[in-house]
Design an enzyme around this catalytic site. Structure first.
Site, PDB file in Angstrom:
ATOM      1  N   PHE A  80       0.817  -1.218   0.000  1.00 14.94           N
ATOM      2  CA  PHE A  80       0.000   0.000   0.000  1.00 14.94           C
ATOM      3  C   PHE A  80       0.847   1.264   0.000  1.00 14.94           C
ATOM      4  O   PHE A  80       0.367   2.330  -0.390  1.00 14.94           O
ATOM      5  CB  PHE A  80      -0.883   0.049   1.256  1.00 14.94           C
ATOM      6  CG  PHE A  80      -2.010  -0.932   1.295  1.00 14.94           C
ATOM      7  CD1 PHE A  80      -3.202  -0.687   0.636  1.00 14.94           C
ATOM      8  CD2 PHE A  80      -1.892  -2.112   2.016  1.00 14.94           C
ATOM      9  CE1 PHE A  80      -4.248  -1.584   0.691  1.00 14.94           C
ATOM     10  CE2 PHE A  80      -2.931  -3.019   2.081  1.00 14.94           C
ATOM     11  CZ  PHE A  80      -4.116  -2.757   1.415  1.00 14.94           C
ATOM     12  N   GLU A  83       3.006   7.831  -1.699  1.00 19.30           N
ATOM     13  CA  GLU A  83       2.551   9.217  -1.626  1.00 19.30           C
ATOM     14  C   GLU A  83       1.327   9.309  -2.522  1.00 19.30           C
ATOM     15  O   GLU A  83       1.354   8.823  -3.663  1.00 19.30           O
ATOM     16  CB  GLU A  83       3.638  10.170  -2.108  1.00 19.30           C
ATOM     17  CG  GLU A  83       4.881  10.198  -1.247  1.00 19.30           C
ATOM     18  CD  GLU A  83       4.695  10.976   0.038  1.00 19.30           C
ATOM     19  OE1 GLU A  83       3.662  11.678   0.167  1.00 19.30           O
ATOM     20  OE2 GLU A  83       5.583  10.893   0.902  1.00 19.30           O
ATOM     21  N   THR A 133      -4.082   2.717  -8.400  1.00 20.46           N
ATOM     22  CA  THR A 133      -5.187   3.668  -8.489  1.00 20.46           C
ATOM     23  C   THR A 133      -5.733   3.742  -9.914  1.00 20.46           C
ATOM     24  O   THR A 133      -5.021   3.454 -10.883  1.00 20.46           O
ATOM     25  CB  THR A 133      -4.704   5.074  -8.078  1.00 20.46           C
ATOM     26  OG1 THR A 133      -5.713   6.052  -8.347  1.00 20.46           O
ATOM     27  CG2 THR A 133      -3.448   5.472  -8.849  1.00 20.46           C
ATOM     28  N   ASP A 134      -6.992   4.159 -10.031  1.00 23.29           N
ATOM     29  CA  ASP A 134      -7.568   4.385 -11.351  1.00 23.29           C
ATOM     30  C   ASP A 134      -6.993   5.620 -12.036  1.00 23.29           C
ATOM     31  O   ASP A 134      -7.153   5.800 -13.251  1.00 23.29           O
ATOM     32  CB  ASP A 134      -9.098   4.484 -11.285  1.00 23.29           C
ATOM     33  CG  ASP A 134      -9.616   5.619 -10.403  1.00 23.29           C
ATOM     34  OD1 ASP A 134      -8.804   6.343  -9.784  1.00 23.29           O
ATOM     35  OD2 ASP A 134     -10.849   5.762 -10.315  1.00 23.29           O
ATOM     36  N   GLU A 135      -6.300   6.473 -11.290  1.00 17.21           N
ATOM     37  CA  GLU A 135      -5.769   7.697 -11.889  1.00 17.21           C
ATOM     38  C   GLU A 135      -4.684   7.426 -12.921  1.00 17.21           C
ATOM     39  O   GLU A 135      -4.371   8.298 -13.739  1.00 17.21           O
ATOM     40  CB  GLU A 135      -5.267   8.654 -10.803  1.00 17.21           C
ATOM     41  CG  GLU A 135      -6.387   9.108  -9.881  1.00 17.21           C
ATOM     42  CD  GLU A 135      -6.017  10.290  -8.999  1.00 17.21           C
ATOM     43  OE1 GLU A 135      -5.277  11.175  -9.489  1.00 17.21           O
ATOM     44  OE2 GLU A 135      -6.469  10.326  -7.844  1.00 17.21           O
ATOM     45  N   TYR A 159       1.417  12.626  -9.405  1.00 11.86           N
ATOM     46  CA  TYR A 159       1.016  11.460  -8.603  1.00 11.86           C
ATOM     47  C   TYR A 159       0.655  10.287  -9.487  1.00 11.86           C
ATOM     48  O   TYR A 159       1.164   9.167  -9.326  1.00 11.86           O
ATOM     49  CB  TYR A 159      -0.163  11.820  -7.700  1.00 11.86           C
ATOM     50  CG  TYR A 159      -0.907  10.601  -7.194  1.00 11.86           C
ATOM     51  CD1 TYR A 159      -0.271   9.649  -6.411  1.00 11.86           C
ATOM     52  CD2 TYR A 159      -2.250  10.399  -7.524  1.00 11.86           C
ATOM     53  CE1 TYR A 159      -0.949   8.518  -5.959  1.00 11.86           C
ATOM     54  CE2 TYR A 159      -2.936   9.282  -7.072  1.00 11.86           C
ATOM     55  CZ  TYR A 159      -2.278   8.340  -6.290  1.00 11.86           C
ATOM     56  OH  TYR A 159      -2.955   7.228  -5.859  1.00 11.86           O
ATOM     57  N   LYS A 163       2.490   6.551  -9.905  1.00 12.41           N
ATOM     58  CA  LYS A 163       1.808   5.269  -9.685  1.00 12.41           C
ATOM     59  C   LYS A 163       1.813   4.426 -10.957  1.00 12.41           C
ATOM     60  O   LYS A 163       1.946   3.195 -10.897  1.00 12.41           O
ATOM     61  CB  LYS A 163       0.379   5.500  -9.198  1.00 12.41           C
ATOM     62  CG  LYS A 163       0.286   5.990  -7.766  1.00 12.41           C
ATOM     63  CD  LYS A 163       0.861   4.997  -6.756  1.00 12.41           C
ATOM     64  CE  LYS A 163      -0.018   3.768  -6.604  1.00 12.41           C
ATOM     65  NZ  LYS A 163       0.511   2.852  -5.537  1.00 12.41           N
ATOM     66  N   ASN A 188     -11.704   6.180  -6.004  1.00 10.95           N
ATOM     67  CA  ASN A 188     -11.546   7.050  -4.837  1.00 10.95           C
ATOM     68  C   ASN A 188     -12.078   6.378  -3.574  1.00 10.95           C
ATOM     69  O   ASN A 188     -13.267   6.077  -3.480  1.00 10.95           O
ATOM     70  CB  ASN A 188     -12.307   8.361  -5.052  1.00 10.95           C
ATOM     71  CG  ASN A 188     -11.503   9.378  -5.815  1.00 10.95           C
ATOM     72  OD1 ASN A 188     -10.760   9.036  -6.725  1.00 10.95           O
ATOM     73  ND2 ASN A 188     -11.660  10.648  -5.461  1.00 10.95           N
ATOM     74  N   ASP A 290      -9.739  26.068 -10.092  1.00  8.61           N
ATOM     75  CA  ASP A 290      -9.440  24.664 -10.333  1.00  8.61           C
ATOM     76  C   ASP A 290      -7.940  24.423 -10.279  1.00  8.61           C
ATOM     77  O   ASP A 290      -7.133  25.319 -10.564  1.00  8.61           O
ATOM     78  CB  ASP A 290      -9.982  24.237 -11.698  1.00  8.61           C
ATOM     79  CG  ASP A 290     -10.359  22.763 -11.759  1.00  8.61           C
ATOM     80  OD1 ASP A 290     -10.062  22.035 -10.789  1.00  8.61           O
ATOM     81  OD2 ASP A 290     -10.953  22.350 -12.766  1.00  8.61           O
ATOM     82  N   ARG A 291      -7.547  23.197  -9.909  1.00  9.20           N
ATOM     83  CA  ARG A 291      -6.128  22.888  -9.855  1.00  9.20           C
ATOM     84  C   ARG A 291      -5.623  22.538 -11.258  1.00  9.20           C
ATOM     85  O   ARG A 291      -6.397  22.105 -12.130  1.00  9.20           O
ATOM     86  CB  ARG A 291      -5.856  21.738  -8.893  1.00  9.20           C
ATOM     87  CG  ARG A 291      -6.301  20.377  -9.342  1.00  9.20           C
ATOM     88  CD  ARG A 291      -5.990  19.360  -8.243  1.00  9.20           C
ATOM     89  NE  ARG A 291      -6.518  18.042  -8.571  1.00  9.20           N
ATOM     90  CZ  ARG A 291      -6.852  17.143  -7.650  1.00  9.20           C
ATOM     91  NH1 ARG A 291      -6.740  17.420  -6.367  1.00  9.20           N
ATOM     92  NH2 ARG A 291      -7.309  15.957  -8.000  1.00  9.20           N
TER      93      ARG A 291
END
Length: 342
Positions: A80, A83, A133-135, A159, A163, A188, A290-291
């Site tokens: 797991f 960052e 992650t799905d990102e 990020y 990943k 998420n 927004d970022r």
């Protein structure tokens, strides 16, 4: 028999360790660097439990990992440690490359050396489960089909890129060296013990303290929301029966826009702990700039894990968000302790 868990004092990792020891007696060696998001208080209920062996350390410390593997002889590693906050990755990407890419590489190398030293039966039984992650898949248009395991990696944030890099390393160590790996890519997560920089715990705490609830852009960024205990159950099932080299998407079948998520948690707060003035917490919503590079939509197709392994989430978003809000209301001391450490 025991397992080694990395990042087991973080949000998802600590929930996994707690759930693991609640459903079976197999011990856990828990390796966590205790960075800002790692919290021993998450594991307070295991303080005197001999089944839980906590070690503070870094996955990039090859000598330490090799020592733990040699000493405890785990049958599996559940990885797991990472960052994970996109905003932090934009402000300081190097830490994400170091932990998620270099750290995973060094962990894989230590695990490979350990696995190669096992006898044939031990090698056949061993598993390395990589939690991702799905990102890594990038972004979807509003009408595009949800991400399947065959969707190409197209990360858009530092990020997500870090990943994706770790995913590729795990895949390569399986195909090149034969390391018995499985990978999960989750949507998420939300639930107890989540560090309050993430959307749901951040908005709960800011609502209760009368602060604005910041929503990026127009709030219509869509995510699939997965209650953390459902994710932990999925990881256990993949560890038990997942096919070697296989990727399993883990999602909650709960696509929600960020603004809808915040409005729902405000409604729950209105019911469980109403404001003294009777006004809804939703009045505190504030839209902010927004970022950079904000992905518009993620969606997980979790058909494979349901069809092949029989897993489905037990919680709907409505049941999960109620449990989450109630947990934060019941655990104000945990939140206060984090605030004091910040």
């Amino acid at each position: 028999m025991m397992i080694l868990v990395t990042g087991g004092a973080g949000f998802i990792g600590s929930n996994f360790v707690l759930d693991w020891l609640a459903v079976n007696d197999e011990p856990v060696v828990n390796l966590d660097a205790l960075t800002y998001a790692g919290n021993r208080a998450n594991l307070a209920s295991l303080h005197a439990d001999p089944r839980h062996i906590f070690v503070q350390g870094d996955i990039a410390d090859t000598a330490l990992v090799a020592q733990l593997l040699a000493t405890h002889q785990p049958r599996a590693v559940v990885h797991f440690a990472a960052e994970s906050h996109v905003d932090r990755s934009i402000a300081g990407p190097e830490a994400f490359v170091q932990t998620n890419v270099v750290g995973t590489f060094r962990l894989l190398e230590a695990v490979r050396a350990y696995w190669q030293g096992l006898d044939a039966a031990g090698q056949a039984a061993f598993r390395f489960l990589h939690v991702s992650t799905d990102e890594v898949y990038g972004t979807l248009s509003p009408t595009a089909p949800a991400f399947t395991e065959d969707h190409p990696h197209a990360p858009n944030s530092p990020y997500a890129a870090s990943k994706a890099g770790s995913d590729h390393l795990v895949r390569a160590w399986h195909h090149t060296y034969g390391l018995p790996v499985v990978t999960t890519n989750c949507s998420n997560n939300y639930g107890p013990y989540q560090y309050p920089e993430k959307l749901i715990p951040l908005c709960i705490q800011r609502a209760l303290t009368g602060q604005p609830l910041p929503i990026y852009g127009d709030g219509q960024q869509v995510r699939d929301w997965l209650f953390v205990s459902d994710h932990c159950a999925a990881v256990r099932r993949v560890l038990e029966a997942g096919e070697l080299g296989r990727v399993y998407n883990v999602g909650g079948w709960n696509e929600k826009a960020n603004l809808s998520v915040v409005n729902t948690l405000c409604n729950v707060l209105d019911e469980l702990q109403p404001r003294a003035d009777g006004v809804s917490y939703a009045a505190q919503v504030a839209f902010v700039t927004d970022r950079p590079g904000h992905d518009r939509r993620y969606a997980i197709d979790a058909t494979r894990i349901e069809r092949e392994l029989g897993w489905r989430p037990a919680e709907t978003f409505e049941t999960g968000i109620r449990k989450t809000v109630q947990w934060y209301l019941d655990n104000t001391a945990w939140v206060a302790d984090l605030a004091a450490r910040a």
